[in-house]
Motif scaffolding. Sequence first.
Motif, PDB file in Angstrom:
ATOM      1  N   ARG A 191       0.864  -1.182   0.000  1.00  0.00           N
ATOM      2  CA  ARG A 191       0.000   0.000   0.000  1.00  0.00           C
ATOM      3  C   ARG A 191       0.895   1.224   0.000  1.00  0.00           C
ATOM      4  N   SER A 192       0.622   2.145  -0.922  1.00  0.00           N
ATOM      5  CA  SER A 192       1.406   3.371  -1.039  1.00  0.00           C
ATOM      6  C   SER A 192       0.668   4.533  -0.386  1.00  0.00           C
ATOM      7  N   LEU A 193       1.388   5.287   0.440  1.00  0.00           N
ATOM      8  CA  LEU A 193       0.861   6.556   0.953  1.00  0.00           C
ATOM      9  C   LEU A 193       1.177   7.619  -0.097  1.00  0.00           C
ATOM     10  N   VAL A 194       0.144   8.188  -0.722  1.00  0.00           N
ATOM     11  CA  VAL A 194       0.323   9.111  -1.843  1.00  0.00           C
ATOM     12  C   VAL A 194       0.477  10.531  -1.312  1.00  0.00           C
ATOM     13  N   VAL A 195       1.707  11.042  -1.359  1.00  0.00           N
ATOM     14  CA  VAL A 195       1.958  12.410  -0.911  1.00  0.00           C
ATOM     15  C   VAL A 195       2.303  13.340  -2.073  1.00  0.00           C
ATOM     16  N   MET A 196       2.691  12.778  -3.222  1.00  0.00           N
ATOM     17  CA  MET A 196       2.973  13.615  -4.393  1.00  0.00           C
ATOM     18  C   MET A 196       1.664  14.131  -4.984  1.00  0.00           C
ATOM     19  N   PRO A 197       1.658  15.357  -5.521  1.00  0.00           N
ATOM     20  CA  PRO A 197       0.430  15.882  -6.130  1.00  0.00           C
ATOM     21  C   PRO A 197       0.020  15.068  -7.352  1.00  0.00           C
ATOM     22  N   LEU A 198      -1.278  14.901  -7.525  1.00  0.00           N
ATOM     23  CA  LEU A 198      -1.793  14.093  -8.629  1.00  0.00           C
ATOM     24  C   LEU A 198      -2.044  14.911  -9.891  1.00  0.00           C
ATOM     25  N   PHE A 199      -1.410  16.101  -9.978  1.00  0.00           N
ATOM     26  CA  PHE A 199      -1.325  16.773 -11.282  1.00  0.00           C
ATOM     27  C   PHE A 199       0.083  16.591 -11.843  1.00  0.00           C
ATOM     28  N   HIS A 200       0.911  15.789 -11.180  1.00  0.00           N
ATOM     29  CA  HIS A 200       2.311  15.600 -11.564  1.00  0.00           C
ATOM     30  C   HIS A 200       2.542  14.144 -11.942  1.00  0.00           C
ATOM     31  N   ILE A 201       3.404  13.913 -12.927  1.00  0.00           N
ATOM     32  CA  ILE A 201       3.661  12.574 -13.440  1.00  0.00           C
ATOM     33  C   ILE A 201       4.169  11.633 -12.347  1.00  0.00           C
ATOM     34  N   HIS A 202       4.943  12.148 -11.407  1.00  0.00           N
ATOM     35  CA  HIS A 202       5.503  11.334 -10.323  1.00  0.00           C
ATOM     36  C   HIS A 202       4.376  10.717  -9.493  1.00  0.00           C
ATOM     37  N   GLY A 203       3.419  11.549  -9.082  1.00  0.00           N
ATOM     38  CA  GLY A 203       2.307  11.030  -8.286  1.00  0.00           C
ATOM     39  C   GLY A 203       1.399  10.118  -9.080  1.00  0.00           C
ATOM     40  N   TYR A 251       6.296   4.813   0.373  1.00  0.00           N
ATOM     41  CA  TYR A 251       5.841   6.067  -0.227  1.00  0.00           C
ATOM     42  C   TYR A 251       6.939   6.574  -1.147  1.00  0.00           C
ATOM     43  N   THR A 252       6.578   7.431  -2.073  1.00  0.00           N
ATOM     44  CA  THR A 252       7.522   8.036  -3.004  1.00  0.00           C
ATOM     45  C   THR A 252       7.349   9.538  -2.966  1.00  0.00           C
ATOM     46  N   ALA A 253       8.482  10.272  -3.012  1.00  0.00           N
ATOM     47  CA  ALA A 253       8.416  11.727  -2.878  1.00  0.00           C
ATOM     48  C   ALA A 253       9.665  12.358  -3.460  1.00  0.00           C
ATOM     49  N   VAL A 254       9.648  13.683  -3.548  1.00  0.00           N
ATOM     50  CA  VAL A 254      10.830  14.435  -3.969  1.00  0.00           C
ATOM     51  C   VAL A 254      11.703  14.683  -2.742  1.00  0.00           C
ATOM     52  N   PRO A 255      13.000  14.947  -2.941  1.00  0.00           N
ATOM     53  CA  PRO A 255      13.912  15.093  -1.799  1.00  0.00           C
ATOM     54  C   PRO A 255      13.490  16.138  -0.767  1.00  0.00           C
ATOM     55  N   SER A 278      12.597   7.769  -3.858  1.00  0.00           N
ATOM     56  CA  SER A 278      12.838   9.192  -4.092  1.00  0.00           C
ATOM     57  C   SER A 278      13.094   9.405  -5.572  1.00  0.00           C
ATOM     58  N   SER A 279      12.500  10.466  -6.123  1.00  0.00           N
ATOM     59  CA  SER A 279      12.690  10.735  -7.548  1.00  0.00           C
ATOM     60  C   SER A 279      12.353  12.189  -7.837  1.00  0.00           C
ATOM     61  N   SER A 280      12.534  12.588  -9.105  1.00  0.00           N
ATOM     62  CA  SER A 280      12.193  13.907  -9.657  1.00  0.00           C
ATOM     63  C   SER A 280      13.203  14.999  -9.329  1.00  0.00           C
ATOM     64  N   THR A 297       5.604  21.196  -7.303  1.00  0.00           N
ATOM     65  CA  THR A 297       5.730  19.810  -6.862  1.00  0.00           C
ATOM     66  C   THR A 297       6.779  19.635  -5.779  1.00  0.00           C
ATOM     67  N   GLY A 298       7.309  20.736  -5.257  1.00  0.00           N
ATOM     68  CA  GLY A 298       8.284  20.643  -4.184  1.00  0.00           C
ATOM     69  C   GLY A 298       9.720  20.566  -4.649  1.00  0.00           C
ATOM     70  N   LYS A 299       9.951  20.686  -5.961  1.00  0.00           N
ATOM     71  CA  LYS A 299      11.312  20.615  -6.482  1.00  0.00           C
ATOM     72  C   LYS A 299      12.011  21.968  -6.341  1.00  0.00           C
ATOM     73  N   LEU A 300      13.290  21.923  -5.990  1.00  0.00           N
ATOM     74  CA  LEU A 300      14.095  23.140  -5.979  1.00  0.00           C
ATOM     75  C   LEU A 300      14.401  23.535  -7.416  1.00  0.00           C
ATOM     76  N   GLN A 301      14.297  24.809  -7.730  1.00  0.00           N
ATOM     77  CA  GLN A 301      14.463  25.264  -9.100  1.00  0.00           C
ATOM     78  C   GLN A 301      15.649  26.214  -9.191  1.00  0.00           C
ATOM     79  N   ARG A 302      16.646  25.822  -9.985  1.00  0.00           N
ATOM     80  CA  ARG A 302      17.855  26.644 -10.123  1.00  0.00           C
ATOM     81  C   ARG A 302      17.655  27.792 -11.107  1.00  0.00           C
ATOM     82  N   ILE A 303      17.021  27.474 -12.246  1.00  0.00           N
ATOM     83  CA  ILE A 303      16.902  28.470 -13.306  1.00  0.00           C
ATOM     84  C   ILE A 303      15.952  29.588 -12.837  1.00  0.00           C
TER      85      ILE A 303
END
Length: 504
Positions: free
Chosen positions: A197-209, A247-251, A278-280, A488-494
Motif C-alpha cells: 500500500r502506497s501513501l500518496v503524498v505527491m500531487p496528482l497533477f504531476h507525473i511522479h504522483g 511512499y515516493t516523494a521528492v527530496p 525518491s525521484s524527480s 511539486t516541491g522541487k528546488l528550481q535553479r533556473i
Amino acid sequence: MTTATHVPALLQGDPQADAIGAPERRTMTRGELAALVARIGGALRAIGIGQKDAVAIVMPNGPEMAAMFVGVASYAVAAPLNAAYRADEFDFYLSDLDAKALIILGGPDQPARAVAAKRGIRVIDVTPDLAGPAGALTLSVPFADHGAPNPSPDDVALVLHTSGTTSRPKIVPLTHRNLATSAGNIRNTLALTPADRSLVVMPLFHIHGLIAALLSSFAAGASVHVPAGFNALKFFAQLDEAKASWYTAVPTMHQTVLARADRNQDVLARNKLRFIRSSSASLPPQVMKQLEETFGCPVIEAYGMTEAAHQMASNPLPPRARKPGSVGIAAGPEVAIMGTDGALLPAGEVGEIVIKGANVTPGYANNPKANAEGFRDGWFRTGDQGILDTEGYLRLTGRLKEIINRGGEKISPREVDDILMDHPAVAQIVTFGIPHEKLGEEVGAAIVLKEGQSASEQDIRSFAASRLADFKVPKKIVFLAEIPKGATGKLQRIGLAQKLGLVS
C-alpha cells in the motif's frame, strides 16, 4: 504477470481487493473503482466527449482526484492542472489544450471556472460522496452506462506541460501504452505485490504522483492511501492510519519529514516500511543515509521525467547494490550517453543522457521544432548530463541548461550541492548561476541552515574552498528560512537569481 497496454487494464484482477483508501473513509475496492470509472466515462460520452478530447481536471489531492484521473484517462485525454494556478495561467493552459470540458470540485467559485465560462468550455462539478467509500463521487451531469472502456494502446491518455522554465511550456502527450508500460516498469523495479500500500503524498497533477504512486500500485494489484495533499505536520498520523508499506516523494519532502521524525518515534516503531522511493530531483547522499537510519528500510533513488511517463532508471532493491549519488540502472527503457556528434559514448564518459522505449512519448504536440531538437536517431534527448559506470549505474552530473559557465569554466551545480551538504550546519542547498557582466555567470548558493545551527558566508566559502577548485566556490551565499520551490516541491535553479533579487 501480463503487461497491460492501456490504463483500464491496470484495474483488472480481484474485484474485492482494496484500491483506494483515505483518512476516515472506507476503502474502495477494485471492483467499485472499475464501476465508478465506467460511470464517469458514460457521463463524458453522454455530453459528447470522445476518446481523443482533452478534459481538464482541477481538483485537490484526495481519493476523488485519484478515481477521477483513472476515469477520464480511460475514456478521454486527462489533463490534470494545478488548482493553485492563477486566472491567466488557466487561460493559457485551457486554450493550449483545446479542452472540451473542465472537471472541478463543486463549491466556491475558482479562477478556472470563470476562465472556462469565458471560453465556452463545459464545466462538470464534482461532489464527494462522503457516505460512500474513499473516492466515491457524483457529477453535475448524469452518470450514464457506456460499457467498459477499450482504448487503443496508441490513443493519448494523458497530456501534461513541461515546466517552461526557459521557454514556452510544451505539451507532452502520453499514450495508454506509455502509461501502462511505465506503471509496469515501476511495479517490477519495486517488486510490488497486492500486499503493498502506497501513501500518496505527491500531487496528482504531476507525473511522479500519477504513475509512480498511483498507477504502479494498480498495476500490481496493490492499493493506495490518498490524503488531502502533503502536510509534514500530518505525515506521521497519515502513515499510522494508512499502514502503508512505502511512499515516493521528492527530496525536499523527505527532508521535511526527517525534521519531524524525532517527535514521532512511536509511529515509526509501529509502522515498518518495506522501502522509501525518491525521484524527480537529486537526493543528497547525506539525506539518503539519514532516511535509512530513521525508517530502518532501504531508500530507492530513481530517475524520471514527464516525457518518459516518469521512470527511466532506478536503484534496485536489496540484495542488489544501491549506490548513493547514483540514480541506478536502466529500469524500463534503454538508457545511453550521447556525445555532441550523436555517437553513443562508452562507460566512464560524460555526455547527454538519452533514452528509448515503450514508455517514451511519441513526440511533443504541435511542435515540430521541439521534436527535431528532442529526438535524434530514435533516441529521446533528456537534456540531462550524466555518466554510466562499468556496472551500468547512472550518475547525473547536471541539467545541461543549468550548467554554470563562469568565464568558460563549466560548473555542475550538483557537484557544489553535494560538497556543501557535508557541512554540519547545512540542511538544504541549491547552487545556481548569477549573471555576471564579465564572466557571463558567477556561482551562487541559497542555503537553509539546520535548526539551532549557525554559519557565516565565510564559513561556507572556506569549507567549499577546502574541497572544490576556486572557480567552483560560491561567490554569493544567501541564507533563507526556505528555498523557493516549484509546485511539486522541487528546488528550481533556473531563474533563482532573479527571484532572490541578485540580478542588477
